[in-house]
Design a protein around this motif. Sequence first.
Motif, PDB file in Angstrom:
ATOM      1  N   VAL A  12      33.161  33.678  36.286  1.00 59.05           N
ATOM      2  CA  VAL A  12      32.115  34.559  36.883  1.00 59.05           C
ATOM      3  C   VAL A  12      32.304  35.025  38.386  1.00 59.05           C
ATOM      4  N   ASN A  13      32.524  36.332  38.608  1.00 64.68           N
ATOM      5  CA  ASN A  13      32.315  36.670  40.013  1.00 64.68           C
ATOM      6  C   ASN A  13      33.890  35.996  40.787  1.00 64.68           C
ATOM      7  N   GLU A  14      33.408  35.150  41.722  1.00 65.50           N
ATOM      8  CA  GLU A  14      34.390  34.738  42.625  1.00 65.50           C
ATOM      9  C   GLU A  14      35.470  33.717  41.820  1.00 65.50           C
ATOM     10  N   VAL A  15      35.065  33.536  40.541  1.00 68.78           N
ATOM     11  CA  VAL A  15      35.955  32.441  39.998  1.00 68.78           C
ATOM     12  C   VAL A  15      37.091  33.169  39.389  1.00 68.78           C
ATOM     13  N   VAL A  16      38.267  32.667  39.503  1.00 68.07           N
ATOM     14  CA  VAL A  16      39.661  33.612  39.264  1.00 68.07           C
ATOM     15  C   VAL A  16      39.873  33.316  37.956  1.00 68.07           C
ATOM     16  N   CYS A  17      39.971  32.127  37.510  1.00 65.77           N
ATOM     17  CA  CYS A  17      40.240  31.603  36.025  1.00 65.77           C
ATOM     18  C   CYS A  17      40.096  30.044  35.943  1.00 65.77           C
ATOM     19  N   HIS A  18      39.800  29.765  34.434  1.00 64.01           N
ATOM     20  CA  HIS A  18      39.741  28.431  34.045  1.00 64.01           C
ATOM     21  C   HIS A  18      38.384  27.855  34.405  1.00 64.01           C
ATOM     22  N   GLY A  19      37.425  29.003  34.507  1.00 61.74           N
ATOM     23  CA  GLY A  19      36.105  28.343  34.693  1.00 61.74           C
ATOM     24  C   GLY A  19      35.537  27.540  33.479  1.00 61.74           C
ATOM     25  N   ILE A  20      34.867  26.633  33.851  1.00 63.04           N
ATOM     26  CA  ILE A  20      34.394  25.763  32.794  1.00 63.04           C
ATOM     27  C   ILE A  20      32.897  26.128  32.207  1.00 63.04           C
ATOM     28  N   PRO A  21      32.643  26.505  30.986  1.00 58.79           N
ATOM     29  CA  PRO A  21      31.263  27.001  30.673  1.00 58.79           C
ATOM     30  C   PRO A  21      30.296  25.723  30.825  1.00 58.79           C
ATOM     31  N   PRO A  56      27.523  47.127  37.359  1.00 60.41           N
ATOM     32  CA  PRO A  56      28.149  46.745  38.438  1.00 60.41           C
ATOM     33  C   PRO A  56      28.205  47.336  39.846  1.00 60.41           C
ATOM     34  N   SER A  57      28.249  46.619  40.902  1.00 55.65           N
ATOM     35  CA  SER A  57      28.489  46.892  42.072  1.00 55.65           C
ATOM     36  C   SER A  57      29.816  47.894  42.247  1.00 55.65           C
ATOM     37  N   PRO A  58      29.833  48.816  43.035  1.00 55.96           N
ATOM     38  CA  PRO A  58      31.187  49.603  43.356  1.00 55.96           C
ATOM     39  C   PRO A  58      32.301  48.649  43.357  1.00 55.96           C
ATOM     40  N   GLU A  59      32.184  47.541  44.303  1.00 57.78           N
ATOM     41  CA  GLU A  59      33.127  46.772  44.364  1.00 57.78           C
ATOM     42  C   GLU A  59      33.574  45.870  42.944  1.00 57.78           C
ATOM     43  N   ALA A  60      32.516  45.548  42.380  1.00 59.76           N
ATOM     44  CA  ALA A  60      32.701  44.862  41.071  1.00 59.76           C
ATOM     45  C   ALA A  60      33.500  45.789  39.929  1.00 59.76           C
ATOM     46  N   ARG A  61      32.990  47.246  39.981  1.00 55.39           N
ATOM     47  CA  ARG A  61      33.735  48.088  39.065  1.00 55.39           C
ATOM     48  C   ARG A  61      35.171  48.404  39.429  1.00 55.39           C
ATOM     49  N   GLY A 100      39.544  40.677  47.712  1.00 56.55           N
ATOM     50  CA  GLY A 100      39.739  40.357  48.890  1.00 56.55           C
ATOM     51  C   GLY A 100      41.275  39.886  49.081  1.00 56.55           C
ATOM     52  N   GLY A 101      41.507  38.682  49.628  1.00 59.42           N
ATOM     53  CA  GLY A 101      42.914  38.053  49.650  1.00 59.42           C
ATOM     54  C   GLY A 101      43.186  37.238  48.304  1.00 59.42           C
ATOM     55  N   PRO A 102      44.599  37.007  48.372  1.00 60.91           N
ATOM     56  CA  PRO A 102      45.162  36.580  47.022  1.00 60.91           C
ATOM     57  C   PRO A 102      45.067  34.948  46.846  1.00 60.91           C
ATOM     58  N   ASP A 103      44.354  34.375  47.859  1.00 63.82           N
ATOM     59  CA  ASP A 103      44.630  32.608  47.808  1.00 63.82           C
ATOM     60  C   ASP A 103      43.332  32.094  46.965  1.00 63.82           C
ATOM     61  N   VAL A 104      43.696  30.922  46.373  1.00 61.48           N
ATOM     62  CA  VAL A 104      42.718  30.325  45.366  1.00 61.48           C
ATOM     63  C   VAL A 104      42.531  28.913  45.789  1.00 61.48           C
ATOM     64  N   ASP A 109      38.354  33.074  49.502  1.00 59.04           N
ATOM     65  CA  ASP A 109      37.470  33.909  50.687  1.00 59.04           C
ATOM     66  C   ASP A 109      36.248  34.136  49.757  1.00 59.04           C
ATOM     67  N   ARG A 110      35.907  33.752  48.596  1.00 57.79           N
ATOM     68  CA  ARG A 110      34.760  33.993  47.686  1.00 57.79           C
ATOM     69  C   ARG A 110      34.563  35.511  47.366  1.00 57.79           C
ATOM     70  N   SER A 111      35.701  35.998  47.313  1.00 56.30           N
ATOM     71  CA  SER A 111      35.460  37.530  47.130  1.00 56.30           C
ATOM     72  C   SER A 111      35.811  37.456  45.485  1.00 56.30           C
ATOM     73  N   LEU A 112      35.447  38.718  44.684  1.00 53.63           N
ATOM     74  CA  LEU A 112      35.286  39.000  43.401  1.00 53.63           C
ATOM     75  C   LEU A 112      36.808  38.733  42.987  1.00 53.63           C
ATOM     76  N   SER A 113      36.687  38.669  41.805  1.00 53.04           N
ATOM     77  CA  SER A 113      38.006  38.511  41.148  1.00 53.04           C
ATOM     78  C   SER A 113      37.989  38.798  39.616  1.00 53.04           C
ATOM     79  N   ALA A 114      38.892  39.733  39.129  1.00 48.84           N
ATOM     80  CA  ALA A 114      38.537  39.959  37.701  1.00 48.84           C
ATOM     81  C   ALA A 114      40.188  40.234  37.069  1.00 48.84           C
ATOM     82  N   GLN A 115      39.916  39.827  35.677  1.00 47.88           N
ATOM     83  CA  GLN A 115      41.267  39.550  34.732  1.00 47.88           C
ATOM     84  C   GLN A 115      41.440  40.373  33.502  1.00 47.88           C
ATOM     85  N   PHE A 116      42.584  40.767  32.937  1.00 45.08           N
ATOM     86  CA  PHE A 116      42.581  40.949  31.772  1.00 45.08           C
ATOM     87  C   PHE A 116      43.727  40.636  31.111  1.00 45.08           C
TER      88      PHE A 116
END
Length: 269
Positions: free
Chosen positions: A73-82, A117-122, A209-213, A226-233
């Motif tokens: 969700v949101n700032e989670v890049v991957c491997h979020g645990i339900p 979604p916010s413009p950033e999220a979209r 934001g930035g690429p670091d995790v 940086d707690r910025s939004l991340s998305a993945q397909f």
Amino acid sequence: MSNVTIKTLKEVEALRVASQMAAETLLCVGEMIRAGLTTDDLNTFVHEDTLKRGGIPAPLNYHGFPKSVCTSVNEVVCHGIPGSRVLEPGDIVNVDVTTIYNGFFGDTSATFYIGTPSPEARHVTEVSRRSLELGIAQVREGARLGDIGAAIQEFAEGEGCSVVRAFVGHGIGRKFHEPPQVSHVGKRNDGMRLKAGMCFTIEPMINIGGPDVEVLADKWTAITADRSLSAQFEHALVVTRSGCEVLTRRTRRLAHSELFPSPFSLAAS
Ligand code: MF3
Ligand code: CO
Ligand code: CO
């Protein structure tokens, strides 16, 4: 020297079946996902839906992962645990489904919109969707792995986003993860040459934001530093002489994700 296997036609057919099961489960997630559900509700749904189809949810117990799907969700890049996190209007959530069937793995993910979604999220979500399409468009026998990463990186950075380096796509077969590693950044005309019959995923994680995790104390959840939004397909594919076959391609529109005419596709212009 390369330990990347070339799949036989029979192996590709088995991967296609497992991949289509994962794709169908992801389509069904799109039809049930909504504000007010917890990520654990998504886990229960994916677990039951996978079993109903005769498959096994690959994440469960994979190197100790405690659930049957990753929910990021949101700032989670991957491997979020339900868990108990409640999906709220405005959230974006990646659901990453991996199904084992007949010993073969099917792996695919998408980012869903909860409400508007916010413009950033979209933006980060649509850049991520298009990045995967552009990466896939590079694939054919004779192309190089670096062509995939370069296409993704040039586009995403040109859109003011960044590309995560810490996680990569991967070969897939009777193993969840096998060679090659498929970086989502790179240089054209660089890296391993692709051959027909290679099977791998492309799964760019794109940050606003930035690429670091950072990885949380649970040892799994990766978030943006940086707690910025991340998305993945994510799709899994097989290389062919003229291009590729997307093994996890969808047979209908993905609800709660494919909401807008793509701002980036030529077809929409
Ligand atoms: N599905 C992820 C991928 O695309 C891997 C998840 S590993 C898990 O490679 F253990 F977190 F499930
Ligand atoms: Co994958
Ligand atoms: Co995956």
